[in-house]
Scaffold this motif. Structure first.
Motif, PDB file in Angstrom:
ATOM      1  N   LYS A  89       0.837  -1.201   0.000  1.00  0.00           N
ATOM      2  CA  LYS A  89       0.000   0.000   0.000  1.00  0.00           C
ATOM      3  C   LYS A  89       0.872   1.252   0.000  1.00  0.00           C
ATOM      4  O   LYS A  89       0.674   2.168  -0.809  1.00  0.00           O
ATOM      5  N   ILE A  93       2.659   1.683  -3.356  1.00  0.00           N
ATOM      6  CA  ILE A  93       1.786   2.103  -4.459  1.00  0.00           C
ATOM      7  C   ILE A  93       1.506   3.601  -4.347  1.00  0.00           C
ATOM      8  O   ILE A  93       1.628   4.350  -5.320  1.00  0.00           O
ATOM      9  N   CYS A 122       2.672   6.421  -7.024  1.00  0.00           N
ATOM     10  CA  CYS A 122       1.701   7.225  -7.736  1.00  0.00           C
ATOM     11  C   CYS A 122       1.959   8.716  -7.493  1.00  0.00           C
ATOM     12  O   CYS A 122       1.843   9.534  -8.397  1.00  0.00           O
ATOM     13  N   ILE A 129      -4.940   3.221 -11.783  1.00  0.00           N
ATOM     14  CA  ILE A 129      -4.263   1.952 -12.070  1.00  0.00           C
ATOM     15  C   ILE A 129      -5.288   1.007 -12.677  1.00  0.00           C
ATOM     16  O   ILE A 129      -6.339   0.752 -12.067  1.00  0.00           O
ATOM     17  N   LEU A 172      -6.341  -2.598 -13.547  1.00  0.00           N
ATOM     18  CA  LEU A 172      -5.929  -3.922 -13.051  1.00  0.00           C
ATOM     19  C   LEU A 172      -5.429  -4.818 -14.171  1.00  0.00           C
ATOM     20  O   LEU A 172      -4.591  -5.693 -13.960  1.00  0.00           O
ATOM     21  N   ARG A 183      -2.684  -8.178  -7.255  1.00  0.00           N
ATOM     22  CA  ARG A 183      -2.961  -6.762  -7.540  1.00  0.00           C
ATOM     23  C   ARG A 183      -4.305  -6.368  -6.959  1.00  0.00           C
ATOM     24  O   ARG A 183      -4.452  -5.329  -6.307  1.00  0.00           O
ATOM     25  N   LEU A 234      -4.958  -3.448  -4.118  1.00  0.00           N
ATOM     26  CA  LEU A 234      -5.779  -2.280  -4.414  1.00  0.00           C
ATOM     27  C   LEU A 234      -7.037  -2.277  -3.551  1.00  0.00           C
ATOM     28  O   LEU A 234      -7.457  -1.227  -3.049  1.00  0.00           O
ATOM     29  N   SER A 235      -7.627  -3.445  -3.322  1.00  0.00           N
ATOM     30  CA  SER A 235      -8.796  -3.528  -2.448  1.00  0.00           C
ATOM     31  C   SER A 235      -8.452  -3.042  -1.047  1.00  0.00           C
ATOM     32  O   SER A 235      -9.257  -2.388  -0.389  1.00  0.00           O
ATOM     33  N   ALA A 259      -8.164   4.851  -1.897  1.00  0.00           N
ATOM     34  CA  ALA A 259      -8.378   4.591  -3.326  1.00  0.00           C
ATOM     35  C   ALA A 259      -9.861   4.317  -3.524  1.00  0.00           C
ATOM     36  O   ALA A 259     -10.581   4.047  -2.545  1.00  0.00           O
ATOM     37  N   TRP A 300     -12.760   2.437  -6.389  1.00  0.00           N
ATOM     38  CA  TRP A 300     -12.997   1.762  -7.657  1.00  0.00           C
ATOM     39  C   TRP A 300     -13.764   2.708  -8.572  1.00  0.00           C
ATOM     40  O   TRP A 300     -14.681   3.388  -8.147  1.00  0.00           O
ATOM     41  N   CYS A 311      -8.843   1.568 -10.882  1.00  0.00           N
ATOM     42  CA  CYS A 311      -8.796   2.041  -9.510  1.00  0.00           C
ATOM     43  C   CYS A 311      -8.226   3.461  -9.463  1.00  0.00           C
ATOM     44  O   CYS A 311      -7.165   3.731 -10.033  1.00  0.00           O
ATOM     45  N   ILE A 365      -6.442   6.177  -7.457  1.00  0.00           N
ATOM     46  CA  ILE A 365      -5.580   6.232  -6.274  1.00  0.00           C
ATOM     47  C   ILE A 365      -5.618   7.645  -5.704  1.00  0.00           C
ATOM     48  O   ILE A 365      -5.383   8.626  -6.412  1.00  0.00           O
TER      49      ILE A 365
END
Lengths: 450, 146
Positions: B36, B39, B43, B51, B53, B74, B78-79, B87, B89, B97, B99
């Protein structure tokens, strides 16, 4: 002492009787008292396991405190077995079996002693004394002890074993050669059995007993055969030890090992042990697995044990279920082996001394070697270092992973394990490397630029 | 030390298990946490907001050790960011996603501070003004996009 007039009997560490060469168990009875009727001053042996073999009558203690030693009465010293009396009184008391043995004047059991004493067996458990008496008679009249010491040619033994079968005596005179000989005899046995069945439904019990004895004598023969071949190989290799090259020697040794692994002469069977079947099977198995376990590094797959055990039992095969039950009974006995189930469901047999901590310790040192830090450890690598089967090694690695000690790496190269460095990384500062921690050690080994 | 764009990569980026989703809970929690942070850092330095997926993403593979994250890993990382509020969806299928370098609450604070600092409390401003106005220079606002 309780049983000075009796002969001592050896037992294995798991509590199974140690049998003489060619001795075969034919019946086991729980909770049996052994009383010397002619001398009430000798305290009776109370509530033990009675084992009838072709050579002896064994009494084994089942309670540990205060332990009377295991005792034996050689069948050769039995003079007479009294038929069991049926009476109204007998219906309510525990069944008894009386027989006489000969002793020397100073009270020792002997084949042709001058004196005779009467021994009483009291059956306290749920058992079938009638069938026991039948087997007792059979074993006594079989005179298997007389065969011992003679030159071990096949036909004599078969007569001894088969005499209780009655009509088969002459048919088995043909020489036995190898497996084909055994097969031929088996065939003849079948034919004669068939014939007698056709003649009339004679005594079915006697026939079954005969068949059972026959199979046992077959198993014994196979073992003798294997032993003979081994001896031949041994003498052969010693006479030409100088000329034989190493490879040949290796294969011979392998052959010897193989032959040695053939034999359990007296496998525990449902017929002989009855209700005690699983308990006795469990003890026999515990004795049996010791050597293969040692050779395999203290741990073995249950399936491998099943194959080995059944091969050693020869004709008396057991089912996987029986094996599992026998193994799970180990918890109740004081035996040096145990059944272990891994999380994946794989079951293994291992020495109690072969503890998880020790394996864990060895894995720990394995994954901290420079190569392993850099490239990880596969199950095969671990198997080689630990001296166990790859499937087993994988189980151990997975166990170490679940304890948070290892991390997995799944890639096209395969499934490998690394030492867990996550625990050593500061989540608030990913760039901070604590000195002399696992993370630091890993960086030094895996990243050459530093 | 390895770099990716302007981001200095931590040493554990070369640790092969870092690229395999760990099955053991404790280990996995630590791994997810490290991902996390990485990422978000990446970013922010690369000025990336989205991002995909199913698209290639430079951070998700390390050619030096020939390892890359699979789809499941991944999605898991991200979840984890989404459930942290860092982040969101962008579609129902969870394929793209967004961010957030700062949480929504943090953005609110940043805007409020920006407005106060510049004495604009009673003014009306368009998003475009905030984004590209002269006052926004150097505050981090000029890359704001929502």
């Amino acid at each position: 002492m309780a049983g000075t007039w009796l002969l001592p009997a050896e037992t294995t560490s798991s509590g199974r009787p140690v049998l003489r060469p060619n001795e075969i168990e034919s019946s086991l009875q729980p909770s049996v008292d052994l009383i010397n009727e002619d001398n009430p001053h000798i305290p009776p042996l109370k509530s033990g396991l009675l084992v009838l073999t072709t050579h002896r009558l064994l009494w084994l203690p089942t309670t540990s405190q205060p332990p009377p030693p295991a005792a034996a009465i050689p069948l050769s010293s039995v003079v007479q077995i009294f038929p069991s009396k049926k009476s109204i009184k007998g219906m309510f008391a525990s069944p008894r079996v009386r027989f006489q043995v000969s002793i020397t004047p100073d009270g020792q059991l002997q084949q042709k002693g001058s004196n005779v004493i009467t021994v009483v067996l009291v059956f306290r458990g749920k058992s079938d004394p009638d069938s026991f008496v039948g087997k007792f008679w059979e074993a006594w009249r079989g005179r298997a002890w007389e065969v011992v010491g003679e030159e071990g040619d096949g036909s004599g033994r078969v007569e001894a074993g088969g005499s209780s079968g009655g009509e088969t005596g002459l048919a088995l005179r043909m020489p036995v050669v190898g497996v084909s000989g055994i097969l031929r005899k088996e065939q003849e046995m079948w034919e004669s059995t068939d014939k007698s069945l056709q003649d009339a439904f004679q005594d079915l019990n006697a026939l079954m007993a005969a068949d059972h004895m026959f199979l046992q004598s077959k198993a014994k023969e196979m073992v003798t055969l294997a032993e003979k071949m081994r001896q031949k190989l041994l003498s052969g290799s010693s006479s030409q030890a100088n000329t034989a090259n190493d490879e040949e020697m290796g294969s011979k040794e392998e052959m010897q090992d193989w032959l040695l692994s053939v034999g359990i002469v007296s496998p525990v069977t449902k017929e002989s042990a009855g209700a005690l079947y699983h308990q006795q099977l469990s003890r026999q198995l515990a004795d049996f697995v010791k050597i293969p376990l040692e050779r395999a590094g203290g741990i073995m797959n249950l399936i491998d044990i099943y194959c080995l055990f059944n091969r050693a039992r020869g004709t008396e095969l057991i089912s996987p279920d029986d094996l599992l039950r026998a193994c799970s009974l180990w918890e109740k006995f004081n035996v040096p082996v145990m059944l272990k189930k891994f999380e994946s469901g794989v079951m293994v047999i291992q020495n109690k001394s072969h503890s998880d901590e020790e394996v864990f310790h060895r894995i720990r040192s394995l994954v901290q070697k420079p190569d392993a830090l850099k490239a990880g450890v596969s199950a095969t690598d671990a198997a080689r270092t630990l001296g166990i089967a790859p499937a087993m090694a994988k189980e151990h690695l997975l166990a170490a992973e679940s304890k948070g000690f290892l991390c997995r790496d799944v890639s096209p190269d395969g499934f490998r394990f690394y030492i867990n460095i996550f625990q050593d990384i500061d989540p608030n500062d990913a760039y901070l490397v604590k000195e002399y921690g696992i993370y630091d050690t890993w960086i030094r080994a895996a990243i050459p630029s530093r | 030390m390895q770099t990716l764009g302007e981001l200095k990569l931590p040493p554990f980026f070369n640790y092969p298990p870092y690229f395999t989703l760990q099955p053991v809970r404790e280990t996995k929690e630590k791994q997810v946490q490290l991902w996390k942070e990485l990422i978000i850092d990446y970013c922010r330095t690369q000025k990336i907001f989205i991002i995909g997926l199913e698209e290639d993403f430079p951070l998700f593979s390390n050619p030096a050790i020939e390892r890359s994250l699979n789809y499941e890993a991944r999605a898991a990382f991200l979840s984890a960011l989404v459930s942290d509020g860092r982040a969101e969806w962008m579609d129902k299928g969870h394929r793209r996603c967004l961010i957030l370098w700062h949480r929504i609450q943090e953005w609110a604070d940043i805007i409020l501070r920006f407005v106060k600092d510049n004495g604009l409390e009673d003014n009306v401003m368009t998003v475009e003004e905030m984004r590209s106005g002269i006052e926004s220079r150097g505050t981090g606002m000029y890359i704001f996009c929502a």
